[in-house]
Design an enzyme around this catalytic site. Structure first.
Site, PDB file in Angstrom:
ATOM      1  N   GLU A  77      11.157  13.943  -5.603  1.00  0.00           N
ATOM      2  CA  GLU A  77      12.208  14.946  -5.382  1.00  0.00           C
ATOM      3  C   GLU A  77      11.747  16.316  -5.859  1.00  0.00           C
ATOM      4  O   GLU A  77      12.027  17.341  -5.244  1.00  0.00           O
ATOM      5  CB  GLU A  77      13.483  14.563  -6.151  1.00  0.00           C
ATOM      6  CG  GLU A  77      14.080  13.218  -5.768  1.00  0.00           C
ATOM      7  CD  GLU A  77      13.533  12.083  -6.626  1.00  0.00           C
ATOM      8  OE1 GLU A  77      12.307  12.033  -6.852  1.00  0.00           O
ATOM      9  OE2 GLU A  77      14.322  11.227  -7.058  1.00  0.00           O
ATOM     10  N   CYS A 109      14.786  14.106 -12.679  1.00  0.00           N
ATOM     11  CA  CYS A 109      14.939  14.701 -11.350  1.00  0.00           C
ATOM     12  C   CYS A 109      16.353  15.238 -11.171  1.00  0.00           C
ATOM     13  O   CYS A 109      16.561  16.209 -10.440  1.00  0.00           O
ATOM     14  CB  CYS A 109      14.649  13.666 -10.269  1.00  0.00           C
ATOM     15  SG  CYS A 109      12.894  13.314 -10.107  1.00  0.00           S
ATOM     16  N   ASP A 225     -12.856 -16.574   8.659  1.00  0.00           N
ATOM     17  CA  ASP A 225     -12.801 -15.114   8.769  1.00  0.00           C
ATOM     18  C   ASP A 225     -13.672 -14.367   7.771  1.00  0.00           C
ATOM     19  O   ASP A 225     -13.957 -13.195   7.985  1.00  0.00           O
ATOM     20  CB  ASP A 225     -11.371 -14.598   8.491  1.00  0.00           C
ATOM     21  CG  ASP A 225     -10.390 -14.974   9.577  1.00  0.00           C
ATOM     22  OD1 ASP A 225     -10.819 -15.628  10.536  1.00  0.00           O
ATOM     23  OD2 ASP A 225      -9.215 -14.600   9.448  1.00  0.00           O
ATOM     24  N   ARG A 232     -10.061  -0.801   1.988  1.00  0.00           N
ATOM     25  CA  ARG A 232     -11.058   0.207   2.366  1.00  0.00           C
ATOM     26  C   ARG A 232     -10.544   1.252   3.354  1.00  0.00           C
ATOM     27  O   ARG A 232     -11.141   2.313   3.502  1.00  0.00           O
ATOM     28  CB  ARG A 232     -12.317  -0.476   2.910  1.00  0.00           C
ATOM     29  CG  ARG A 232     -12.091  -1.254   4.191  1.00  0.00           C
ATOM     30  CD  ARG A 232     -13.275  -2.146   4.525  1.00  0.00           C
ATOM     31  NE  ARG A 232     -12.989  -2.978   5.697  1.00  0.00           N
ATOM     32  CZ  ARG A 232     -12.249  -4.081   5.640  1.00  0.00           C
ATOM     33  NH1 ARG A 232     -11.738  -4.504   4.497  1.00  0.00           N
ATOM     34  NH2 ARG A 232     -12.025  -4.776   6.739  1.00  0.00           N
ATOM     35  N   GLU A 319      -1.897 -13.920   2.977  1.00  0.00           N
ATOM     36  CA  GLU A 319      -2.374 -13.494   4.297  1.00  0.00           C
ATOM     37  C   GLU A 319      -2.877 -14.669   5.130  1.00  0.00           C
ATOM     38  O   GLU A 319      -3.774 -14.519   5.950  1.00  0.00           O
ATOM     39  CB  GLU A 319      -3.460 -12.426   4.138  1.00  0.00           C
ATOM     40  CG  GLU A 319      -2.934 -11.134   3.553  1.00  0.00           C
ATOM     41  CD  GLU A 319      -3.719  -9.904   3.996  1.00  0.00           C
ATOM     42  OE1 GLU A 319      -4.219  -9.872   5.132  1.00  0.00           O
ATOM     43  OE2 GLU A 319      -3.831  -8.984   3.176  1.00  0.00           O
ATOM     44  N   VAL A 324      -0.753 -22.556   4.964  1.00  0.00           N
ATOM     45  CA  VAL A 324      -0.321 -22.044   3.655  1.00  0.00           C
ATOM     46  C   VAL A 324       1.049 -21.375   3.802  1.00  0.00           C
ATOM     47  O   VAL A 324       1.976 -21.620   3.016  1.00  0.00           O
ATOM     48  CB  VAL A 324      -1.350 -21.033   3.091  1.00  0.00           C
ATOM     49  CG1 VAL A 324      -0.834 -20.394   1.817  1.00  0.00           C
ATOM     50  CG2 VAL A 324      -2.680 -21.722   2.830  1.00  0.00           C
TER      51      VAL A 324
HETATM   52  C1  AOF Z   1      12.440   9.409  -9.165  1.00  0.00           C
HETATM   53  N1  AOF Z   1      11.495   9.862  -8.301  1.00  0.00           N
HETATM   54  O1  AOF Z   1       9.441   9.864  -7.482  1.00  0.00           O
HETATM   55  C2  AOF Z   1       9.952   8.290  -9.160  1.00  0.00           C
HETATM   56  C3  AOF Z   1      10.950   7.781 -10.004  1.00  0.00           C
HETATM   57  O2  AOF Z   1       6.830   7.305 -15.995  1.00  0.00           O
HETATM   58  P1  AOF Z   1       7.769   8.275 -15.394  1.00  0.00           P
HETATM   59  O3  AOF Z   1       8.257   9.319 -16.290  1.00  0.00           O
HETATM   60  O4  AOF Z   1       7.238   8.843 -14.084  1.00  0.00           O
HETATM   61  O5  AOF Z   1       9.094   7.442 -15.032  1.00  0.00           O
HETATM   62  C4  AOF Z   1       9.004   6.307 -14.270  1.00  0.00           C
HETATM   63  C5  AOF Z   1      10.396   5.874 -13.893  1.00  0.00           C
HETATM   64  O6  AOF Z   1      10.989   6.931 -13.147  1.00  0.00           O
HETATM   65  C6  AOF Z   1      10.432   4.656 -12.983  1.00  0.00           C
HETATM   66  O7  AOF Z   1      10.624   3.479 -13.680  1.00  0.00           O
HETATM   67  C7  AOF Z   1      11.650   4.968 -12.142  1.00  0.00           C
HETATM   68  O8  AOF Z   1      12.830   4.683 -12.835  1.00  0.00           O
HETATM   69  C8  AOF Z   1      11.561   6.444 -11.964  1.00  0.00           C
HETATM   70  N2  AOF Z   1      10.674   6.773 -10.861  1.00  0.00           N
HETATM   71  N3  AOF Z   1      12.183   8.347  -9.962  1.00  0.00           N
HETATM   72  O9  AOF Z   1      13.526   9.971  -9.236  1.00  0.00           O
HETATM   73  C9  AOF Z   1      10.267   9.368  -8.280  1.00  0.00           C
HETATM   74  N4  AOF Z   1       8.684   7.789  -9.174  1.00  0.00           N
HETATM   75 ZN    ZN Z   2      12.546  11.402 -11.151  1.00  0.00          ZN
END
Ligand code: AOF
Ligand code: ZN
Length: 403
Positions: A77, A109, A225, A232, A319, A324
């Site tokens: 955000e 945020c 396979d 990659r 996969e 499986v």
């Molecule tokens: C958001 N927007 O893009 C993300 C969120 O380690 P930090 O400080 O980055 O916090 C991680 C926590 O923040 C994660 O567990 C989740 O609750 C939130 N991640 N939140 O608003 C984001 N990556």
């Molecule tokens: Zn955030």
């Protein structure tokens, strides 16, 4: 019309202002899908964090975008709002996860969204992280921002299913991936390696691998396979790639293989009484041998998943091959399925995918290059996640879920 039960189960009811649950516009859906798509640019680089994308929009047009690029740096955000600048005032912000309300490695945020003067925020579902879990929504609403919850919920939860599992303390995540021809075959003939899907789908599968700790195949798939099971096709490369795992009751896995040559650790899961010389040969080339209880065909997959969890590998991508996958589905030991169907016909001599269609409840169906992707969710995560989010909702969080 798709069967959209999983997308609707987390849909809000009786929102205070604005639209009812039935009134997501095409534009809401499209912009949320764009936000969710952006999130994948961070796949494999966010560590235990979720992948998150965000779009700032006005009158249905995109003003700015962002995604969480790496653990520890700006959240999606904030990236989008920085790019939007003053144009964010009065705009709508779409985020593929509830905006955070806590001081972690970065400031909340919610503060940034409020300061930017955003008028409306649209999210698919609450963040299961207990530091957020409804608080983000409550803070935004207290600041007079309209927050609409539930747009594309099933899809967003599937994108971050490993994260939901971690934060809710659910057992291992088992994701099934299947690439099949239009007539439901995984190969033209037994023992053959055939390219089924196109480049776009293959790249997406590499991103999916980057969100898992281990990629599991049966010995027949390995012998037919010699799959590399790496990431990659991703640029930039992820922080780490998953550990290849083979289910192999007779230890037919060649000690000298693509993984040992690349210096990658790998795991062979077998049944009790493995030949000691085979174990030594595999271990000498960087492999580990796990012994699990047998089932009808080879090691019991449920036991294998438990053994992998004990070794710290809790997000498992399966996969193939068909046998499986069939045994996982038969025992209910799966959480999500990603089926890619290519516009090719392999004919009746082919090896049929089992099951031939994504099991469980279909969540979404999209085109990826020339292929069609169908994703479904199993009963385990759906029931758990719905129950947990409902609990949070009744706990001072937003009103959120149908009974
Ligand atoms: C958001 N927007 O893009 C993300 C969120 O380690 P930090 O400080 O980055 O916090 C991680 C926590 O923040 C994660 O567990 C989740 O609750 C939130 N991640 N939140 O608003 C984001 N990556
Ligand atoms: Zn955030």
């Amino acid at each position: 019309m798709l069967h959209d039960y999983p997308n609707s189960i987390l849909t809000p009811r009786g929102r205070p202002a604005g639209a009812s649950v039935d009134s997501w516009t095409e534009s809401d859906h499209a912009l949320m899908r764009t936000a969710a798509g952006l999130a994948w640019s961070g796949a494999g680089r966010t560590g235990t964090n979720p992948i998150v994308g965000s779009v700032v929009s006005r009158d249905g047009r995109i003003i700015a975008t962002g995604f969480h690029g790496e653990k520890g740096i700006a959240h999606a955000e904030v990236v989008a709002l920085d790019a939007a600048g003053e144009a964010a005032r009065g705009a709508t912000l779409y985020a593929s996860l509830e905006p955070c309300a806590h001081h972690g490695r970065t400031p909340p945020c919610t503060d940034r969204i409020i300061a930017a003067g955003v008028a409306r925020v649209v999210i698919p579902a609450l963040d299961p992280d207990e530091r957020v879990n409804g608080r983000g929504v409550a803070l935004l609403r207290a600041a007079g921002i309209q927050v609409d919850i539930g747009c594309e919920a099933g899809s967003a939860i599937l994108d971050n299913l490993g994260y939901y599992h971690d934060r809710l303390g659910l057992p291992s995540l088992v994701t099934i991936k299947m690439a099949l021809s239009g007539d439901g075959m995984v190969a033209r003939a037994p023992g053959r390696r055939d390219t089924v899907t196109g480049e776009a789908a293959r790249t997406q599968v590499h991103a999916l691998r980057a969100l898992h700790d281990a990629v599991l195949v049966g010995i027949e798939t390995l012998l037919a396979d010699a799959p590399r099971l790496d990431c990659r096709l991703l640029n930039p490369a992820p922080d780490r790639i998953p550990v290849p795992v083979v289910l192999d009751s007779h230890l037919r896995t060649p000690a000298e293989n693509a993984w040992s040559r690349a210096g990658r650790p790998f795991i062979v899961v077998t049944v009790p009484g493995p030949a000691a010389d085979r174990v030594r040969a595999i271990e000498a080339r960087g492999g580990r041998v796990f012994t699990c209880t047998p089932s009808t065909h080879g090691p019991d997959v449920g036991a294998a998943v438990a053994a992998l969890a004990a070794a710290g590998l809790r997000r498992i991508l399966v996969e193939g091959g068909p046998r499986v996958v069939a045994s996982l589905v038969a025992t209910g030991c799966w959480d999500a399925a990603w089926y890619y169907r290519a516009p090719v016909v392999f004919g009746p001599g082919g090896v049929p995918a089992t099951p031939a269609a994504a099991p469980g409840d279909v969540v979404d169906r999209v085109r990826v290059g020339d292929d069609e992707r169908v994703r479904s969710i199993g009963a385990r995560p759906l029931a758990e996640i719905a129950a947990r989010v409902r609990m949070a909702a009744g706990n001072g969080g937003p009103e959120c879920l149908p009974d």
